[in-house]
Scaffold this motif. Sequence first.
Motif, short mmCIF file in Angstrom:
data_model
loop_
_atom_site.label_atom_id
_atom_site.label_comp_id
_atom_site.label_asym_id
_atom_site.label_seq_id
_atom_site.Cartn_x
_atom_site.Cartn_y
_atom_site.Cartn_z
N UNK A 233 27.96 39.17 36.93
CA UNK A 233 26.80 38.67 37.32
C UNK A 233 26.41 38.50 38.52
N UNK A 234 24.92 39.40 39.52
CA UNK A 234 24.70 38.94 40.43
C UNK A 234 25.32 39.47 41.42
N UNK A 235 26.73 40.46 41.32
CA UNK A 235 27.11 41.08 42.32
C UNK A 235 28.19 40.32 42.07
N UNK A 236 28.95 39.87 41.40
CA UNK A 236 29.89 39.19 41.70
C UNK A 236 30.76 38.81 39.90
N UNK A 237 32.51 38.94 40.11
CA UNK A 237 32.65 38.75 38.70
C UNK A 237 32.87 36.77 38.46
N UNK A 238 32.92 36.75 37.40
CA UNK A 238 32.21 34.94 36.93
C UNK A 238 33.80 35.17 36.20
N UNK A 239 34.45 34.21 36.37
CA UNK A 239 35.45 34.00 35.25
C UNK A 239 35.30 32.63 35.12
N UNK A 240 35.12 31.91 33.75
CA UNK A 240 35.07 30.97 33.07
C UNK A 240 36.39 30.70 32.59
N UNK A 241 36.77 29.55 32.45
CA UNK A 241 38.12 28.86 31.68
C UNK A 241 38.18 27.55 31.84
N UNK B 106 42.69 21.43 31.30
CA UNK B 106 42.86 20.54 30.94
C UNK B 106 42.39 19.97 28.88
N UNK B 107 42.20 21.25 28.61
CA UNK B 107 41.48 21.25 27.22
C UNK B 107 39.86 19.51 26.84
N UNK B 108 39.65 20.14 28.51
CA UNK B 108 38.01 18.39 28.52
C UNK B 108 37.18 19.51 28.79
N UNK B 109 37.27 19.82 30.68
CA UNK B 109 35.79 20.42 30.46
C UNK B 109 36.36 22.16 30.66
N UNK B 110 34.79 22.41 30.94
CA UNK B 110 34.62 24.05 31.62
C UNK B 110 34.57 24.15 32.93
N UNK B 111 34.88 25.62 33.60
CA UNK B 111 35.13 25.45 35.11
C UNK B 111 35.18 27.18 35.14
N UNK B 112 34.51 27.21 36.50
CA UNK B 112 34.42 28.75 36.41
C UNK B 112 35.23 29.09 38.23
N UNK B 113 35.14 30.05 38.72
CA UNK B 113 35.71 31.00 39.56
C UNK B 113 35.18 32.05 39.63
N UNK B 114 34.91 32.48 41.29
CA UNK B 114 34.33 33.61 41.79
C UNK B 114 35.53 34.68 41.81
N UNK B 115 35.04 36.70 42.51
CA UNK B 115 36.41 37.10 41.97
C UNK B 115 35.66 38.48 42.85
N UNK B 116 36.16 39.76 43.34
CA UNK B 116 35.05 40.74 43.24
C UNK B 116 36.07 41.77 42.15
N UNK B 117 35.38 42.31 40.77
CA UNK B 117 36.56 43.04 40.72
C UNK B 117 37.43 44.08 39.94
N UNK B 118 36.71 45.01 41.53
CA UNK B 118 36.85 45.58 42.32
C UNK B 118 38.46 45.25 43.16
N UNK B 119 38.50 44.23 43.36
CA UNK B 119 39.64 43.77 44.14
C UNK B 119 40.98 43.33 43.55
#
Length: 316
Positions: A270-278, A281-294
């Motif tokens: 999404x928009x040139x980045x890989x968004x990893x949703x997770x 603590x079985x309580x909230x949703x969070x996201x981290x950014x990465x580069x798929x090829x990296x």
Amino acid sequence: MKDLVVRSGANPVVRPDQIPGGANCVFNSGAAVVDGEIVMLLSTWVRDWSSRFLVARSRNGVDFTIEDRDMMTPPREYPYYPYGGIFDTRITELEGWYYITHNVASRLGGRIVLSRTRDFTSLEELGYITGPDHRNCVLFPQKIDGKYLRLERPMLEGGDGDIYLSRSPDLRYWGETELLFERGLRYWESAKIGPGAPPVKTDLGWLVIYHGVRQSLNGYSYQAGCLLLDLENPLRILGKLRAPLLDPQAEYERIGNVNNVVFPTAALEFDGRLLIYYGAADTVMAVAEADALELARACLEDGPPEADESYPKRVH
């Protein structure tokens, strides 16, 4: 060393107090890119601990608007009943549809249900696609050798599990099941492992973000790991990160309904980045950014499991 993933400063991006009418938790929710926005099918347990699936939308990946419309179709047959535990959505875009898998629990074991939608205004339920007892299931976003593929985690006695690959001619009937990867290679994934996000296709292979669990004196701890599979033969693991990609460090990951949980559910370009949703603590949703090829290159650098000196060598 550069971090392969960076947590969003907006975390957690979905919280129970954002759920219309209030909720106890929102967790382990699948997401997809739909018409230029992120659509998440929230797995939430509301005030009376009954399950709902709610659609959340975001234009930037972190600010979500949540619709007050339950998309879940509760099961009607014994031993599955509407309030027995319906959770863990995953979404795969495939052949013009968005296919959703989720778990339905019962005292006789959980099963996976498959549904689909084109626009997230309604869901068409296609029925159960596993027998008991299955916990996690994600679909590949394309056919390989004329067949649909999925990664799955059948449950073993005590809740242990490994990752298997199965094939299907029609998405309804599945077989040709083979072991892909088993738990125990590294301490952080020694108790159990399972598929997390649906595979992401890169030039180097299928990128698979999965979860690995260790047993500590304080209970289970859930981490995110990363595999790279061959594009033509996904049973072949080209590389695997030796260290976890994400482990519980932030307060929202360490403290909640279930402490010490990072549970990946979507990896979206999404928009040139890989968004990893997770789920955290079985309580909230969070996201981290990465580069798929990296991430893919890092998997190749660490090598396949058999290149790891701690990998159990089979004696023939």
